[in-house]
Design an enzyme around this catalytic site. Structure first.
Site, PDB file in Angstrom:
ATOM      1  CB  CYS A 102      -0.999  -0.146   1.151  1.00  0.00           C
ATOM      2  SG  CYS A 102      -2.082  -1.386   1.105  1.00  0.00           S
ATOM      3  CG  HIS A 122      -3.174   3.464   2.499  1.00  0.00           C
ATOM      4  ND1 HIS A 122      -3.467   3.072   1.167  1.00  0.00           N
ATOM      5  CD2 HIS A 122      -3.300   2.151   3.277  1.00  0.00           C
ATOM      6  CE1 HIS A 122      -3.888   1.829   1.222  1.00  0.00           C
ATOM      7  NE2 HIS A 122      -3.755   1.323   2.414  1.00  0.00           N
ATOM      8  CG  ASN A 135      -6.654  -0.763   1.645  1.00  0.00           C
ATOM      9  OD1 ASN A 135      -6.060  -0.121   0.578  1.00  0.00           O
ATOM     10  ND2 ASN A 135      -6.084  -1.259   2.785  1.00  0.00           N
TER      11      ASN A 135
HETATM   12  O1  UT7 Z   1      -3.762  -1.396   3.839  1.00  0.00           O
HETATM   13  C1  UT7 Z   1      -3.037  -1.594   4.821  1.00  0.00           C
HETATM   14  C2  UT7 Z   1      -3.054  -2.351   5.952  1.00  0.00           C
HETATM   15  N1  UT7 Z   1      -4.548  -2.668   6.050  1.00  0.00           N
HETATM   16  C3  UT7 Z   1      -5.164  -1.642   7.280  1.00  0.00           C
HETATM   17  O2  UT7 Z   1      -4.341  -0.589   7.463  1.00  0.00           O
HETATM   18  C4  UT7 Z   1      -6.452  -2.340   7.879  1.00  0.00           C
HETATM   19  C5  UT7 Z   1      -6.298  -2.188   9.438  1.00  0.00           C
HETATM   20  N2  UT7 Z   1      -7.300  -2.701  10.242  1.00  0.00           N
HETATM   21  C6  UT7 Z   1      -8.452  -2.295  10.170  1.00  0.00           C
HETATM   22  O3  UT7 Z   1      -9.018  -1.377   9.345  1.00  0.00           O
HETATM   23  C7  UT7 Z   1      -9.536  -3.105  11.129  1.00  0.00           C
HETATM   24  O4  UT7 Z   1      -8.789  -3.617  12.200  1.00  0.00           O
HETATM   25  C8  UT7 Z   1     -10.532  -3.921  10.639  1.00  0.00           C
HETATM   26  C9  UT7 Z   1     -11.666  -3.329   9.932  1.00  0.00           C
HETATM   27  C10 UT7 Z   1      -9.814  -5.220   9.735  1.00  0.00           C
HETATM   28  C11 UT7 Z   1     -11.296  -4.461  11.928  1.00  0.00           C
HETATM   29  O5  UT7 Z   1     -11.857  -3.561  12.667  1.00  0.00           O
HETATM   30  P1  UT7 Z   1     -11.525  -4.031  13.890  1.00  0.00           P
HETATM   31  O6  UT7 Z   1     -12.421  -2.533  14.751  1.00  0.00           O
HETATM   32  O7  UT7 Z   1     -10.149  -3.791  14.354  1.00  0.00           O
HETATM   33  O8  UT7 Z   1     -12.260  -5.141  14.348  1.00  0.00           O
HETATM   34  P2  UT7 Z   1     -12.078  -6.302  15.509  1.00  0.00           P
HETATM   35  O9  UT7 Z   1     -11.096  -7.037  14.401  1.00  0.00           O
HETATM   36  O10 UT7 Z   1     -11.404  -5.486  16.809  1.00  0.00           O
HETATM   37  O11 UT7 Z   1     -13.318  -6.874  15.808  1.00  0.00           O
HETATM   38  C12 UT7 Z   1     -14.258  -6.095  16.575  1.00  0.00           C
HETATM   39  C13 UT7 Z   1     -15.440  -7.172  16.695  1.00  0.00           C
HETATM   40  C14 UT7 Z   1     -15.255  -8.644  16.885  1.00  0.00           C
HETATM   41  O12 UT7 Z   1     -16.306  -9.002  17.598  1.00  0.00           O
HETATM   42  P3  UT7 Z   1     -16.336  -9.102  19.237  1.00  0.00           P
HETATM   43  O13 UT7 Z   1     -15.146 -10.371  19.384  1.00  0.00           O
HETATM   44  O14 UT7 Z   1     -16.007  -7.864  19.632  1.00  0.00           O
HETATM   45  O15 UT7 Z   1     -17.822  -9.789  19.551  1.00  0.00           O
HETATM   46  C15 UT7 Z   1     -15.138  -9.052  15.690  1.00  0.00           C
HETATM   47  O16 UT7 Z   1     -15.443 -10.545  15.335  1.00  0.00           O
HETATM   48  O17 UT7 Z   1     -16.079  -6.767  15.423  1.00  0.00           O
HETATM   49  C16 UT7 Z   1     -16.307  -8.363  14.929  1.00  0.00           C
HETATM   50  N3  UT7 Z   1     -15.968  -8.161  13.382  1.00  0.00           N
HETATM   51  C17 UT7 Z   1     -16.710  -8.138  12.449  1.00  0.00           C
HETATM   52  N4  UT7 Z   1     -18.160  -7.740  12.644  1.00  0.00           N
HETATM   53  C18 UT7 Z   1     -18.885  -7.611  11.462  1.00  0.00           C
HETATM   54  C19 UT7 Z   1     -14.617  -8.341  12.634  1.00  0.00           C
HETATM   55  N5  UT7 Z   1     -14.796  -8.066  11.305  1.00  0.00           N
HETATM   56  C20 UT7 Z   1     -16.125  -7.825  11.307  1.00  0.00           C
HETATM   57  C21 UT7 Z   1     -16.850  -7.901  10.194  1.00  0.00           C
HETATM   58  N6  UT7 Z   1     -18.154  -7.604  10.253  1.00  0.00           N
HETATM   59  N7  UT7 Z   1     -16.538  -7.703   8.860  1.00  0.00           N
END
Ligand code: UT7
Length: 344
Positions: free
Chosen positions: A119, A261, A291
């Site tokens: 990226c 980004h 992204n």
């Molecule tokens: O391009 C350069 C590299 N990439 C990035 O910079 C991406 C960076 N990361 C992110 O943007 C975020 O970490 C994500 C969008 C991938 C995930 O968001 P998050 O706020 O970090 O979610 P999380 O993994 O901490 O999950 C929070 C909750 C979890 O549920 P519980 O355990 O709190 O019940 C997950 O299971 O949200 C749940 N969850 C989802 N729910 C619905 C995780 N992904 C999803 C989803 N839909 N797609």
């Protein structure tokens, strides 16, 4: 020896920009039909409403050529003497995709090569072009960032499938004076290979193919440890931007637009807070395209310039972060250039 303020009198100046996304739109509702997710979660946690995915038969080089053509049109000249394509999803492992794009654009037998910096690729492409211009190796360079990640997303992985979109963005840099509008002001670049595990495609390379037990099924999906990447993205984009501003003598409140980004709106707003740049100054394009990896920054800039938000004379800070880990920042005062619409 007499020292001038700038180490070289040949600066790289932005002469043209253009971008494209493939026509097929995939909105959050569509993804919610096959994944355990929903529109509200995706919008609140990432800021993304929809993205574009390439149709079967379309390769990264095809998108790159369209964006490149638009950047040449924006520059008002097809004359370039180098092409750099930043991509981590090339048409094939070998040869590089850039020569094919140069041939497709009928640019003659110019040097053309790929760089693979995930990226952060577009910023690295600009830095490579600026170096070639400063040293006299080239006078005009076409830099393209293009990726098609949709074909490498595990359809069952809701962390990656919701984020990535396909697209391409391009810029023409020409030799000019460091004091003119559009001159690239400087760079801050870095990497941390010890954390390569945070975002990677494990299969398809020499490590897998040289394993004692040859892999039967290669694992060529993109893996990402979202939460950890999030933290690194904030720290690295914030640190790199601050280092660059310090180096070029710009204060945070003199930045008119923060073009970071486009991975997650929460990351961009947090970095803006860290830098003390007003959130209103953050360019957001990911809501409509997700992204788009190496294409993300030129797409965001083209979108903002085409709709009249970004205008000549405004100061823009560009910063990117991605797999590697790799990051980089640069800055310029926006020049007076014609910008073709992304949808045109
Ligand atoms: O391009 C350069 C590299 N990439 C990035 O910079 C991406 C960076 N990361 C992110 O943007 C975020 O970490 C994500 C969008 C991938 C995930 O968001 P998050 O706020 O970090 O979610 P999380 O993994 O901490 O999950 C929070 C909750 C979890 O549920 P519980 O355990 O709190 O019940 C997950 O299971 O949200 C749940 N969850 C989802 N729910 C619905 C995780 N992904 C999803 C989803 N839909 N797609």
């Amino acid at each position: 020896m007499h020292k001038t303020e700038h180490p070289t009198s040949r600066a790289a100046v932005l002469a043209g920009i253009g971008a494209m996304v493939p026509p097929r739109v995939v909105d959050n509702e569509e993804l919610s039909k096959s994944l355990d997710t929903n529109d509200q979660w995706i919008r609140t946690r990432t800021g993304i409403s929809r993205r574009h995915w390439a149709s079967p038969g379309t390769a990264t080089g095809d998108l790159a050529a369209v964006a490149g053509e638009r950047a040449l049109e924006s520059a008002g000249s097809r004359s370039v003497d180098m092409l750099i394509l930043a991509t981590s999803t090339p048409n094939q492992p070998m040869p590089a995709t850039a020569p094919e794009v140069a041939a497709k654009l009928d640019l003659g037998m110019i040097p053309a090569f790929d760089i693979s910096v995930a990226c952060a690729g577009f910023i690295y492409g600009l830095s490579t072009a600026a170096g070639a211009i400063a040293s006299g190796i080239a006078d005009r360079v076409l830099v393209i960032g293009a990726d098609i990640w949709s074909t490498r997303l595990n359809p069952e992985d809701r962390a990656t499938a919701i984020i990535f979109g396909d697209g391409a963005g391009a810029a023409v840099l020409r030799a000019g004076d460091p004091t003119e509008r559009g001159a690239i002001a400087g760079f801050d670049l870095g990497s941390d290979g010890a954390r390569k595990d945070l975002a990677m495609v494990p299969g398809g390379g020499s490590r897998e193919r040289s394993a004692p037990e040859a892999a039967v099924d290669t694992d060529e999906y993109l893996y990402m440890r979202g939460k950890e990447i999030f933290t690194h993205a904030v720290n690295r984009m914030g640190g790199s931007s601050a280092a660059l501003l310090d180096r070029i003598g710009w204060s945070a409140d003199s930045v008119d637009w923060f073009a970071g980004h486009q991975a997650n709106a929460r990351i961009l707003h947090t970095v803006a807070d860290v830098l003390d740049v007003d959130r209103e100054r953050v360019l957001i394009h990911l809501d409509r395209v997700g992204n788009t990896s190496a294409a993300s920054i030129p797409l965001a800039l083209t979108d903002a310039a085409a709709d009249g938000r970004l205008t000549a004379g405004e100061r823009v800070l560009l910063t990117a972060f991605g797999g590697g880990l790799s990051w980089g920042s640069t800055a310029l005062t926006w020049p007076k250039i014609y910008v073709p619409d992304i949808a045109s």
